[in-house]
Scaffold this motif. Structure first.
Motif, PDB file in Angstrom:
ATOM      1  N   GLY A   8       0.781  -1.227   0.000  1.00 23.90           N
ATOM      2  CA  GLY A   8       0.000   0.000   0.000  1.00 23.90           C
ATOM      3  C   GLY A   8       0.813   1.277   0.000  1.00 23.90           C
ATOM      4  O   GLY A   8       0.239   2.372  -0.056  1.00 23.90           O
ATOM      5  N   SER A  17      -3.710  10.744   1.109  1.00 21.56           N
ATOM      6  CA  SER A  17      -3.933   9.598   1.994  1.00 21.56           C
ATOM      7  C   SER A  17      -3.376   8.320   1.373  1.00 21.56           C
ATOM      8  O   SER A  17      -3.300   8.187   0.144  1.00 21.56           O
ATOM      9  N   ARG A  19      -3.431   3.876   2.523  1.00 24.32           N
ATOM     10  CA  ARG A  19      -3.747   2.834   3.500  1.00 24.32           C
ATOM     11  C   ARG A  19      -2.752   1.698   3.333  1.00 24.32           C
ATOM     12  O   ARG A  19      -2.686   1.075   2.274  1.00 24.32           O
ATOM     13  N   SER A  21      -1.324  -2.031   4.388  1.00 22.98           N
ATOM     14  CA  SER A  21      -1.807  -3.317   4.880  1.00 22.98           C
ATOM     15  C   SER A  21      -0.626  -4.161   5.327  1.00 22.98           C
ATOM     16  O   SER A  21       0.471  -4.057   4.767  1.00 22.98           O
ATOM     17  N   PHE A  68      -3.438   9.396  11.591  1.00 21.63           N
ATOM     18  CA  PHE A  68      -3.258   7.968  11.294  1.00 21.63           C
ATOM     19  C   PHE A  68      -4.192   7.147  12.182  1.00 21.63           C
ATOM     20  O   PHE A  68      -4.375   7.468  13.357  1.00 21.63           O
ATOM     21  N   THR A  69      -4.729   6.079  11.615  1.00 19.68           N
ATOM     22  CA  THR A  69      -5.590   5.171  12.361  1.00 19.68           C
ATOM     23  C   THR A  69      -5.158   3.738  12.120  1.00 19.68           C
ATOM     24  O   THR A  69      -5.071   3.303  10.967  1.00 19.68           O
ATOM     25  N   SER A  71      -5.909  -0.317  12.602  1.00 18.49           N
ATOM     26  CA  SER A  71      -7.036  -1.222  12.790  1.00 18.49           C
ATOM     27  C   SER A  71      -6.603  -2.627  12.411  1.00 18.49           C
ATOM     28  O   SER A  71      -5.543  -2.812  11.810  1.00 18.49           O
ATOM     29  N   TYR A  80      -4.108  -2.858   9.407  1.00 16.87           N
ATOM     30  CA  TYR A  80      -4.084  -1.733   8.490  1.00 16.87           C
ATOM     31  C   TYR A  80      -3.571  -0.473   9.206  1.00 16.87           C
ATOM     32  O   TYR A  80      -3.689  -0.340  10.425  1.00 16.87           O
ATOM     33  N   GLN A  82      -4.328   3.435   8.259  1.00 17.17           N
ATOM     34  CA  GLN A  82      -4.903   4.476   7.413  1.00 17.17           C
ATOM     35  C   GLN A  82      -4.178   5.775   7.718  1.00 17.17           C
ATOM     36  O   GLN A  82      -4.174   6.229   8.872  1.00 17.17           O
ATOM     37  N   ASN A  84      -3.922   9.724   6.777  1.00 15.50           N
ATOM     38  CA  ASN A  84      -4.549  10.883   6.147  1.00 15.50           C
ATOM     39  C   ASN A  84      -3.714  12.127   6.409  1.00 15.50           C
ATOM     40  O   ASN A  84      -2.853  12.145   7.295  1.00 15.50           O
TER      41      ASN A  84
END
Length: 128
Positions: A8, A17, A19, A21, A68-69, A71, A80, A82, A84
């Motif tokens: 990614g 952005s 994402r 993985s 950033f997130t 998960s 992951y 994410q 942004n």
């Protein structure tokens, strides 16, 4: 064979952005905390975000909070990140790593030496 594979990454403009993985094979991530780390050229590797095995506890370093997130989807054996509102200073090679929590899911390691399995890394470049 135990393996973590990141994907990614790429080139993105500031404010964009991506994402990332992190897919595991050869073992199940259910009992593992996962950390994302990054290393910029000429700099030491630093921790970015961490998540407990039970997807309850999540932490991020101050510079990425709110952007950033992290998960996880244990059913897909994948974690992951994410990202942004990317900034040029987010540029670097991003690595995911796994640490067995041995049932102590509330203790999330933050330091790289606490992680046993590592991926090969994926390059993220933020530039106009």
């Amino acid at each position: 064979q135990v393996q973590l594979v990141e994907s990614g990454g790429g080139l993105v403009q500031p404010g964009g952005s991506l994402r990332l993985s992190c897919a595991a094979s050869g073992f199940t991530l259910d009992d593992y905390a996962i950390g994302w780390f990054r290393q910029a050229p000429g700099r030491e590797r630093e921790g970015v975000s961490w998540i407990s095995s039970r997807d309850i506890l999540k932490y991020s370093t101050d510079s990425v909070k709110g952007r950033f997130t992290i998960s996880r989807d244990n059913g897909k054996n994948t974690v992951y990140l994410q990202m942004n509102s990317l900034r040029p200073e987010d540029t670097g090679v991003y690595y995911c790593a796994a640490a067995n929590q041995d049932g102590s899911w509330w203790i999330v390691p933050r330091r790289d030496f606490e992680y046993k399995y590592w991926g090969q890394g994926t390059q993220v470049t933020v530039s106009s």
